[in-house]
Design a protein around this motif. Structure first.
Motif, PDB file in Angstrom:
ATOM      1  N   GLN A   1      -9.673   3.701 -11.446  1.00 42.46           N
ATOM      2  CA  GLN A   1      -8.998   3.053 -10.358  1.00 42.46           C
ATOM      3  C   GLN A   1      -8.317   1.940 -10.785  1.00 42.46           C
ATOM      4  OE1 GLN A   1      -8.460   3.913  -7.347  1.00 42.46           O
ATOM      5  NE2 GLN A   1      -9.521   5.965  -7.283  1.00 42.46           N
TER       6      GLN A   1
ATOM      7  N   THR B   1      -6.814   2.671   1.550  1.00 38.15           N
ATOM      8  CA  THR B   1      -8.110   3.245   1.906  1.00 38.15           C
ATOM      9  C   THR B   1      -8.799   2.498   2.926  1.00 38.15           C
ATOM     10  OG1 THR B   1      -9.012   1.381   0.458  1.00 38.15           O
ATOM     11  CG2 THR B   1      -8.456   3.300  -0.851  1.00 38.15           C
TER      12      THR B   1
ATOM     13  N   ASP C   1      -5.013   7.517  -9.680  1.00 43.75           N
ATOM     14  CA  ASP C   1      -5.678   7.629  -8.505  1.00 43.75           C
ATOM     15  C   ASP C   1      -6.426   8.861  -8.781  1.00 43.75           C
ATOM     16  OD1 ASP C   1      -5.021   5.227  -7.460  1.00 43.75           O
ATOM     17  OD2 ASP C   1      -2.983   6.109  -6.786  1.00 43.75           O
TER      18      ASP C   1
ATOM     19  N   HIS D   1       0.983  -1.073   0.007  1.00 41.63           N
ATOM     20  CA  HIS D   1      -0.018  -0.316  -0.016  1.00 41.63           C
ATOM     21  C   HIS D   1       0.880   1.163  -0.038  1.00 41.63           C
ATOM     22  CE1 HIS D   1      -3.104  -3.030   1.495  1.00 41.63           C
ATOM     23  NE2 HIS D   1      -3.758  -2.207   0.963  1.00 41.63           N
TER      24      HIS D   1
ATOM     25  N   PRO E   1     -10.083   6.980   0.296  1.00 41.13           N
ATOM     26  CA  PRO E   1      -8.622   7.201   0.531  1.00 41.13           C
ATOM     27  C   PRO E   1      -8.310   7.679   1.977  1.00 41.13           C
ATOM     28  CG  PRO E   1      -9.363   7.957  -1.452  1.00 41.13           C
ATOM     29  CD  PRO E   1     -10.588   7.750  -0.881  1.00 41.13           C
TER      30      PRO E   1
ATOM     31  N   LEU F   1      -3.434   1.978  -3.542  1.00 41.42           N
ATOM     32  CA  LEU F   1      -3.801   2.998  -2.589  1.00 41.42           C
ATOM     33  C   LEU F   1      -4.460   2.629  -1.380  1.00 41.42           C
ATOM     34  CD1 LEU F   1      -3.661   6.275  -2.322  1.00 41.42           C
ATOM     35  CD2 LEU F   1      -6.252   6.261  -3.210  1.00 41.42           C
TER      36      LEU F   1
ATOM     37  N   TRP G   1      -5.376   9.112   2.773  1.00 45.84           N
ATOM     38  CA  TRP G   1      -4.909  10.603   2.621  1.00 45.84           C
ATOM     39  C   TRP G   1      -5.984  11.531   2.602  1.00 45.84           C
ATOM     40  CZ3 TRP G   1      -6.034  14.122  -1.073  1.00 45.84           C
ATOM     41  CH2 TRP G   1      -6.594  13.754  -2.353  1.00 45.84           C
TER      42      TRP G   1
ATOM     43  N   PRO H   1      -1.894   9.922  -3.510  1.00 44.97           N
ATOM     44  CA  PRO H   1      -2.211   9.326  -4.779  1.00 44.97           C
ATOM     45  C   PRO H   1      -1.483   9.511  -5.769  1.00 44.97           C
ATOM     46  CG  PRO H   1      -3.273  11.462  -4.197  1.00 44.97           C
ATOM     47  CD  PRO H   1      -2.336  11.057  -3.111  1.00 44.97           C
TER      48      PRO H   1
END
Length: 368
Positions: free
Chosen positions: A121, A322, A114, A106, A328, A320, A330, A110
């Motif tokens: 995706q 999640t 992304d 992971h 997400p 990414l 982030w 992004p």
């Protein structure tokens, strides 16, 4: 003047045509040449080598390209050899045993694929020729194996070997006598193969049926020196089945050998169990490239490594990070950070409003 120009153009044209129709000698573990002006090249050679310390079994398979309907191939062997057809399912079993492990890795921020950078995706042979005798050559066996006409030879003179092969339909390059001399000096023998599909009009292209060659040997050797005759880069894949993890003694003129798998396997059945006798063996898978075949200067000799260290190649799939059904991390983190940054400002504004003095009201006439 015009005649000179025309002669020059004809000479250049002849040179270009000659380069187009010249034979393409290409093969790891031997020499392969087409018949006449046809072309053949080996894109990939894959071999399974079983060595128990006394005997060696090599099952080899070639992926070839070209327009030849017949070709010849020769392989030196250190002792009297047996030859039989192999089974391509062996390589399927070996590929299954050595397949890489897949792991997810992971990342936080992004990337191009992304949001918000992207809305997506996802990841984005005919009959055998007549046998002829030549001085210095002994025929120890000859058999027809499918599309292969196989001759097992001994030779005490490199020129005699070349003459015998040519007299039996094997048109080989003049360099062969020089290239096989070291094998003649060591009293090696040879497996000469004539590839000629029985189906009329069929070309030698794609994946050929494998051959299985066995001989006595107290060291694990994989003949490669004749590969220096190849005109195109060579690719070699070796599955080595022995008591220990094995490694090439040297590069022999190629790139650094890459180990793609190392570990003990216990065949439960199938062609792999047949090759190993059903006993546990250490399997070492090795890939090597030969960008300049002319630099090959020896046969591959393999030895046991200091430790039987296991290894399996890992393929990472980046995703990414999640949470909560695809949100997400982030984005949540940035949102939370913005909220935290905004809270002190809101508090300051509220405090300032509380401290601001209220305006005094003017007295009315009744209270004046």
């Amino acid at each position: 003047m015009k005649r000179r120009i025309a002669a020059l153009l004809l000479a250049l044209l002849a040179t270009q045509l000659g380069s187009l129709i010249s034979p393409a000698y290409a093969c790891g573990c031997g020499a392969m040449v087409p018949y006449g002006q046809s072309r053949i090249g080996v894109d990939r050679e894959t071999s399974a080598v079983r060595w128990d310390g006394r005997t060696e079994q090599i099952v080899m398979r070639f992926v070839v390209r070209g327009d030849a309907d017949r070709a010849a191939w020769i392989m030196p062997v250190p002792a009297r050899a047996t030859v039989q057809l192999g089974d391509g399912r062996l390589f399927d079993e070996l590929a299954e045993q050595t397949r890489p492990q897949h792991r997810t890795r992971h990342y936080f921020w992004p990337r191009n694929k992304d949001w918000p950078f992207s809305s997506s995706q996802g990841d984005a042979v005919g009959a055998a020729p007549p046998t002829a005798r030549a001085p210095g050559v002994g025929v120890v066996g000859r058999e027809q194996l499918g599309d292969f006409d196989v001759a097992r030879l001994t030779a005490t003179d490199p020129d005699a070997l070349k003459n015998w092969l040519e007299s039996n339909g094997f048109t080989l390059p003049d360099r062969l006598a020089t290239e096989v001399k070291p094998y003649v000096d060591q009293k090696w023998e040879y497996v000469a193969v004539r590839l000629a599909p029985r189906e009329p009009g069929k070309k030698l292209s794609g994946q050929l049926d494998p051959l299985r060659i066995g001989f006595d040997s107290d060291r694990l050797v994989y003949p490669m020196r004749l590969s220096r005759m190849a005109k195109t880069p060579q690719s070699l894949g070796l599955y080595v089945l022995a008591e220990h993890r094995m490694e090439p003694v040297s590069r022999i003129g190629g790139s650094a050998p890459e180990v793609t798998f190392a570990g003990t396997v216990t065949p439960a059945g199938g062609r792999l169990a047949e090759l190993t006798g059903g006993k546990p063996v250490f399997l070492t898978a090795i890939d090597q490239e030969f960008p300049e075949p002319g630099r090959i200067d020896a046969d591959h000799e393999l030895r046991a490594t200091a430790k039987d260290t296991a290894y399996r190649r890992t393929v990472y799939h980046d995703e990414l990070l999640t949470v909560g059904g695809g949100v997400p991390v982030w984005l949540l983190t940035v949102s939370a950070a913005l909220v935290l940054l905004a809270v002190p400002g809101v508090i300051v504004i509220r405090r300032r409003r509380r401290r601001r003095p209220r305006p005094r009201q003017a007295p009315t006439p009744e209270t004046a």
